[in-house]
Write a protein that holds these residues in place. Structure first.
Motif, PDB file in Angstrom:
ATOM      1  N   LEU A  34       0.826  -1.206   0.000  1.00  0.00           N
ATOM      2  CA  LEU A  34       0.000   0.000   0.000  1.00  0.00           C
ATOM      3  C   LEU A  34       0.862   1.259   0.000  1.00  0.00           C
ATOM      4  CD1 LEU A  34      -2.840  -0.979   2.507  1.00  0.00           C
ATOM      5  CD2 LEU A  34      -3.010  -0.755   0.029  1.00  0.00           C
ATOM      6  N   ALA A  35       1.945   1.237   0.763  1.00  0.00           N
ATOM      7  CA  ALA A  35       2.829   2.402   0.825  1.00  0.00           C
ATOM      8  C   ALA A  35       3.511   2.642  -0.521  1.00  0.00           C
ATOM      9  CB  ALA A  35       3.878   2.207   1.913  1.00  0.00           C
ATOM     10  N   LEU A  36       3.923   1.564  -1.193  1.00  0.00           N
ATOM     11  CA  LEU A  36       4.539   1.707  -2.511  1.00  0.00           C
ATOM     12  C   LEU A  36       3.545   2.266  -3.524  1.00  0.00           C
ATOM     13  CD1 LEU A  36       6.645  -1.588  -2.769  1.00  0.00           C
ATOM     14  CD2 LEU A  36       7.449   0.704  -2.216  1.00  0.00           C
ATOM     15  N   LEU A  37       2.321   1.779  -3.460  1.00  0.00           N
ATOM     16  CA  LEU A  37       1.273   2.308  -4.336  1.00  0.00           C
ATOM     17  C   LEU A  37       1.009   3.783  -4.049  1.00  0.00           C
ATOM     18  CD1 LEU A  37      -1.299  -0.651  -4.319  1.00  0.00           C
ATOM     19  CD2 LEU A  37       0.140   0.083  -6.231  1.00  0.00           C
ATOM     20  N   TYR A  38       1.007   4.123  -2.767  1.00  0.00           N
ATOM     21  CA  TYR A  38       0.772   5.508  -2.359  1.00  0.00           C
ATOM     22  C   TYR A  38       1.878   6.427  -2.881  1.00  0.00           C
ATOM     23  CZ  TYR A  38      -0.434   9.426   0.706  1.00  0.00           C
ATOM     24  OH  TYR A  38      -0.794  10.652   1.189  1.00  0.00           O
ATOM     25  N   GLY A  39       3.136   6.002  -2.692  1.00  0.00           N
ATOM     26  CA  GLY A  39       4.261   6.807  -3.161  1.00  0.00           C
ATOM     27  C   GLY A  39       4.280   6.942  -4.668  1.00  0.00           C
ATOM     28  N   THR A  40       4.005   5.858  -5.373  1.00  0.00           N
ATOM     29  CA  THR A  40       3.975   5.901  -6.829  1.00  0.00           C
ATOM     30  C   THR A  40       2.872   6.834  -7.321  1.00  0.00           C
ATOM     31  OG1 THR A  40       4.782   3.619  -6.924  1.00  0.00           O
ATOM     32  CG2 THR A  40       3.767   4.499  -8.916  1.00  0.00           C
ATOM     33  N   ALA A  41       1.685   6.736  -6.706  1.00  0.00           N
ATOM     34  CA  ALA A  41       0.571   7.601  -7.096  1.00  0.00           C
ATOM     35  C   ALA A  41       0.872   9.066  -6.796  1.00  0.00           C
ATOM     36  CB  ALA A  41      -0.701   7.164  -6.364  1.00  0.00           C
ATOM     37  N   LEU A  42       1.472   9.343  -5.632  1.00  0.00           N
ATOM     38  CA  LEU A  42       1.765  10.714  -5.238  1.00  0.00           C
ATOM     39  C   LEU A  42       2.775  11.366  -6.184  1.00  0.00           C
ATOM     40  CD1 LEU A  42       1.545  13.042  -3.189  1.00  0.00           C
ATOM     41  CD2 LEU A  42       3.379  11.948  -1.877  1.00  0.00           C
ATOM     42  N   TYR A  43       3.910  10.708  -6.420  1.00  0.00           N
ATOM     43  CA  TYR A  43       4.937  11.290  -7.278  1.00  0.00           C
ATOM     44  C   TYR A  43       4.525  11.262  -8.748  1.00  0.00           C
ATOM     45  CZ  TYR A  43       7.888  11.321  -3.170  1.00  0.00           C
ATOM     46  OH  TYR A  43       8.397  11.574  -1.919  1.00  0.00           O
ATOM     47  N   GLY A  44       3.752  10.235  -9.124  1.00  0.00           N
ATOM     48  CA  GLY A  44       3.227  10.195 -10.491  1.00  0.00           C
ATOM     49  C   GLY A  44       2.257  11.335 -10.734  1.00  0.00           C
ATOM     50  N   PHE A  45       1.410  11.636  -9.746  1.00  0.00           N
ATOM     51  CA  PHE A  45       0.465  12.753  -9.850  1.00  0.00           C
ATOM     52  C   PHE A  45       1.208  14.072 -10.049  1.00  0.00           C
ATOM     53  CE2 PHE A  45      -1.756  16.195  -7.581  1.00  0.00           C
ATOM     54  CZ  PHE A  45      -2.913  16.274  -8.344  1.00  0.00           C
ATOM     55  N   VAL A  46       2.236  14.293  -9.249  1.00  0.00           N
ATOM     56  CA  VAL A  46       3.026  15.521  -9.364  1.00  0.00           C
ATOM     57  C   VAL A  46       3.686  15.607 -10.738  1.00  0.00           C
ATOM     58  CG1 VAL A  46       5.035  16.772  -8.474  1.00  0.00           C
ATOM     59  CG2 VAL A  46       3.449  15.660  -6.891  1.00  0.00           C
ATOM     60  N   PHE A  47       4.232  14.486 -11.202  1.00  0.00           N
ATOM     61  CA  PHE A  47       4.919  14.453 -12.497  1.00  0.00           C
ATOM     62  C   PHE A  47       3.973  14.817 -13.639  1.00  0.00           C
ATOM     63  CE2 PHE A  47       5.918  12.032 -16.338  1.00  0.00           C
ATOM     64  CZ  PHE A  47       7.156  12.562 -16.651  1.00  0.00           C
ATOM     65  N   PHE A  48       2.793  14.217 -13.660  1.00  0.00           N
ATOM     66  CA  PHE A  48       1.859  14.467 -14.767  1.00  0.00           C
ATOM     67  C   PHE A  48       1.253  15.863 -14.701  1.00  0.00           C
ATOM     68  CE2 PHE A  48       1.954   9.818 -15.153  1.00  0.00           C
ATOM     69  CZ  PHE A  48       2.079   9.704 -16.538  1.00  0.00           C
ATOM     70  N   ILE A  49       1.137  16.428 -13.502  1.00  0.00           N
ATOM     71  CA  ILE A  49       0.683  17.816 -13.383  1.00  0.00           C
ATOM     72  C   ILE A  49       1.740  18.760 -13.959  1.00  0.00           C
ATOM     73  CG2 ILE A  49       0.233  19.682 -11.744  1.00  0.00           C
ATOM     74  CD1 ILE A  49      -2.152  17.866 -12.149  1.00  0.00           C
ATOM     75  N   ILE A  50       3.006  18.511 -13.637  1.00  0.00           N
ATOM     76  CA  ILE A  50       4.091  19.347 -14.150  1.00  0.00           C
ATOM     77  C   ILE A  50       4.196  19.228 -15.672  1.00  0.00           C
ATOM     78  CG2 ILE A  50       6.606  19.652 -14.173  1.00  0.00           C
ATOM     79  CD1 ILE A  50       6.609  18.800 -11.233  1.00  0.00           C
ATOM     80  N   GLU A  51       4.016  18.015 -16.183  1.00  0.00           N
ATOM     81  CA  GLU A  51       4.178  17.749 -17.620  1.00  0.00           C
ATOM     82  C   GLU A  51       2.876  17.892 -18.401  1.00  0.00           C
ATOM     83  OE1 GLU A  51       7.062  17.035 -19.491  1.00  0.00           O
ATOM     84  OE2 GLU A  51       7.781  17.962 -17.650  1.00  0.00           O
ATOM     85  N   ASN A  52       1.888  18.547 -17.811  1.00  0.00           N
ATOM     86  CA  ASN A  52       0.588  18.698 -18.469  1.00  0.00           C
ATOM     87  C   ASN A  52       0.712  19.372 -19.830  1.00  0.00           C
ATOM     88  OD1 ASN A  52      -2.228  18.920 -18.914  1.00  0.00           O
ATOM     89  ND2 ASN A  52      -2.221  20.956 -18.013  1.00  0.00           N
ATOM     90  N   ASN A  53       1.518  20.441 -19.914  1.00  0.00           N
ATOM     91  CA  ASN A  53       1.656  21.187 -21.171  1.00  0.00           C
ATOM     92  C   ASN A  53       2.314  20.345 -22.262  1.00  0.00           C
ATOM     93  OD1 ASN A  53       0.477  23.481 -20.076  1.00  0.00           O
ATOM     94  ND2 ASN A  53       2.435  24.258 -19.300  1.00  0.00           N
ATOM     95  N   ARG A  54       3.224  19.470 -21.873  1.00  0.00           N
ATOM     96  CA  ARG A  54       3.936  18.650 -22.852  1.00  0.00           C
ATOM     97  C   ARG A  54       3.114  17.448 -23.310  1.00  0.00           C
ATOM     98  NH1 ARG A  54       9.485  19.308 -23.418  1.00  0.00           N
ATOM     99  NH2 ARG A  54      10.450  20.804 -21.995  1.00  0.00           N
ATOM    100  N   LEU A  55       2.466  16.814 -22.353  1.00  0.00           N
ATOM    101  CA  LEU A  55       1.771  15.560 -22.662  1.00  0.00           C
ATOM    102  C   LEU A  55       0.331  15.765 -23.108  1.00  0.00           C
ATOM    103  CD1 LEU A  55       3.119  13.404 -19.691  1.00  0.00           C
ATOM    104  CD2 LEU A  55       4.011  13.544 -22.026  1.00  0.00           C
TER     105      LEU A  55
END
Length: 244
Positions: A34-55
């Protein structure tokens, strides 16, 4: 009659033992997974928000799915901690606390560092400004930032760290019951959890002093958290180099 009562007592004890075993199994909601899923979701969310303009629009869809995943995993983990606390499963509480604290540490430190940089830059521009109108405008915007943005950041910090807060609260309750920790000491430990970095040191102190455990898990989880950050940074650099 005495034999019947004895049989009833024995039957009750057996049923309680079985119920206890079921509760133990229910409390083991795979905190590491659960913690690994949480960390992956959290950092993945931040990454895709930052890369919104590109992707493009696909980034928003993925970010929304990860955002929902964060809260689903959080609810499951909090239920697991509360279930573990009922049977005084200190291992589950400690493991959950350290896993989430170290996995979210890079994110919280990064946000804190960015916020501190913005505030100091704002103050620097205000001091260097030679125009009264510009200075007044900068001061007004700074106050608005403090009033509007800072509470939002604090609420977000509290939500992200909610599994840790629940885990440490249960951990302190179990420790107080087992080792007679005073209410004052418990309160001090709880408020120390509000201070970044100090909270991790304090939790390590509790786990090592009272329970003689926590150090190995702390090392493993901090390694994972920074590996996750390195993977995300590498992915970002690859996408940037490809011009996406």
């Amino acid at each position: 009659m005495d034999f019947e009562k004895k049989d009833d007592i024995d039957t009750k004890e057996i049923l309680e033992d079985k119920n206890s075993d079921v509760q133990v199994k229910k409390s083991k909601l795979l905190p590491i997974l659960l913690a690994l899923l949480y960390g992956t979701a959290l950092y993945g969310f931040v990454f895709f928000i930052i890369e919104n303009n590109r992707l493009g629009g696909s980034a928003i869809v993925v970010a929304l799915a990860l955002f929902i995943m964060i809260f689903v995993v959080m609810i499951l983990q909090i239920r697991g901690v509360l279930s573990a606390a009922k049977i005084e499963d200190i291992d589950y509480c400690l493991n959950t606390y350290f896993l989430y604290k170290y996995i979210t540490a890079p994110f919280i430190c990064g946000c804190g560092g960015t916020l501190t940089y913005i505030i100091f830059e704002w103050i620097s521009m205000t001091i260097k400004s030679n125009y009264q109108l510009v200075t007044f405008l900068l001061i007004f915007l700074f106050i608005a930032f403090i009033v509007v943005i800072v509470p939002y950041i604090l609420v977000s910090y509290a939500l992200i760290g909610l599994p840790c807060t629940v885990a440490v609260n249960c951990m302190l309750d179990i420790t107080r019951k087992k080792y007679g920790m005073s209410f004052v000491i418990r309160t001090i430990h709880f408020f120390l959890q509000m201070i970044p970095i100090v909270n991790i040191i304090d939790a390590l102190y509790i786990s090592i002093k009272y329970w003689k455990k926590g150090m190995v898990l702390a090392i493993l989880t901090v390694v994972y958290s920074y590996i996750t950050m390195a993977i995300l940074a590498f992915t970002y650099l690859v996408i940037k180099s490809l011009g996406w």
